[in-house]
Design a protein around this motif. Structure first.
Motif, PDB file in Angstrom:
ATOM      1  N   MET A  86       0.837  -1.173   0.000  1.00  0.00           N
ATOM      2  CA  MET A  86       0.000   0.000   0.000  1.00  0.00           C
ATOM      3  C   MET A  86       0.887   1.245   0.000  1.00  0.00           C
ATOM      4  SD  MET A  86      -3.486   0.340   2.267  1.00  0.00           S
ATOM      5  CE  MET A  86      -3.495  -1.286   2.985  1.00  0.00           C
ATOM      6  N   PRO A  87       0.484   2.278  -0.750  1.00  0.00           N
ATOM      7  CA  PRO A  87       1.288   3.502  -0.788  1.00  0.00           C
ATOM      8  C   PRO A  87       1.230   4.273   0.523  1.00  0.00           C
ATOM      9  CG  PRO A  87      -0.485   3.559  -2.439  1.00  0.00           C
ATOM     10  CD  PRO A  87      -0.613   2.290  -1.688  1.00  0.00           C
ATOM     11  N   ARG A  88       2.296   5.013   0.799  1.00  0.00           N
ATOM     12  CA  ARG A  88       2.370   5.850   2.003  1.00  0.00           C
ATOM     13  C   ARG A  88       2.140   7.303   1.599  1.00  0.00           C
ATOM     14  NH1 ARG A  88       3.659   5.314   7.161  1.00  0.00           N
ATOM     15  NH2 ARG A  88       4.213   3.146   6.825  1.00  0.00           N
ATOM     16  N   TYR A  89       1.316   7.988   2.385  1.00  0.00           N
ATOM     17  CA  TYR A  89       0.972   9.386   2.160  1.00  0.00           C
ATOM     18  C   TYR A  89       1.353  10.194   3.392  1.00  0.00           C
ATOM     19  CZ  TYR A  89      -1.770   7.538  -1.702  1.00  0.00           C
ATOM     20  OH  TYR A  89      -2.165   6.902  -2.851  1.00  0.00           O
ATOM     21  N   PHE A  90       1.712  11.456   3.152  1.00  0.00           N
ATOM     22  CA  PHE A  90       2.098  12.355   4.228  1.00  0.00           C
ATOM     23  C   PHE A  90       1.174  13.562   4.228  1.00  0.00           C
ATOM     24  CE2 PHE A  90       5.662   9.731   3.268  1.00  0.00           C
ATOM     25  CZ  PHE A  90       6.201   9.442   4.510  1.00  0.00           C
ATOM     26  N   PHE A  91       0.698  13.923   5.415  1.00  0.00           N
ATOM     27  CA  PHE A  91      -0.266  14.999   5.592  1.00  0.00           C
ATOM     28  C   PHE A  91       0.457  16.178   6.242  1.00  0.00           C
ATOM     29  CE2 PHE A  91      -2.343  10.945   5.514  1.00  0.00           C
ATOM     30  CZ  PHE A  91      -3.412  11.145   4.655  1.00  0.00           C
ATOM     31  N   ASN A  92       1.151  16.939   5.423  1.00  0.00           N
ATOM     32  CA  ASN A  92       1.906  18.083   5.921  1.00  0.00           C
ATOM     33  C   ASN A  92       0.968  19.263   6.114  1.00  0.00           C
ATOM     34  OD1 ASN A  92       4.345  16.573   5.610  1.00  0.00           O
ATOM     35  ND2 ASN A  92       4.245  17.009   3.426  1.00  0.00           N
ATOM     36  N   TYR A  93       1.270  20.109   7.104  1.00  0.00           N
ATOM     37  CA  TYR A  93       0.408  21.232   7.455  1.00  0.00           C
ATOM     38  C   TYR A  93       1.170  22.529   7.260  1.00  0.00           C
ATOM     39  CZ  TYR A  93      -2.730  24.137  10.277  1.00  0.00           C
ATOM     40  OH  TYR A  93      -3.592  25.105  10.705  1.00  0.00           O
ATOM     41  N   ARG A  94       0.592  23.442   6.493  1.00  0.00           N
ATOM     42  CA  ARG A  94       1.236  24.740   6.246  1.00  0.00           C
ATOM     43  C   ARG A  94       0.401  25.843   6.885  1.00  0.00           C
ATOM     44  NH1 ARG A  94       5.187  26.423   3.000  1.00  0.00           N
ATOM     45  NH2 ARG A  94       5.205  24.485   1.776  1.00  0.00           N
TER      46      ARG A  94
END
Length: 82
Positions: A1-9
């Motif tokens: 499964m692909p890995r996703y990153f939830f970055n916050y700006r």
């Protein structure tokens, strides 16, 4: 499964998600990003803070931005009839 990153700006500063999450697809990751944006927006509303240009930047494991989710885009505001 692909890995996703939830970055916050916020305020021009990017807070990177150090762990990310494994999800089955881009669409599933976008749904998760929208849920996260709603949660942050609701916290800001409850504490009386304005929602400005804050957003989640969803990236894949390669660091390429898949979708930007502004907090304002997940808040529904209905104007009252005058």
């Amino acid at each position: 499964m692909p890995r996703y990153f939830f970055n916050y700006r916020a305020n021009g500063v990017l807070e990177k998600d150090p762990e990310g999450s494994e999800l089955p697809s881009d669409e599933a990751a976008i749904r998760e990003a929208k849920l996260g944006a709603r949660e942050v927006a609701s916290q800001k509303v409850r504490s009386g803070e304005p929602i400005r240009s804050e957003c989640f930047e969803l990236t894949g494991a390669d660091g390429v931005v898949i979708k930007t989710i502004p907090l304002r885009s997940v808040v529904l505001v209905e104007a009252e009839d005058a």
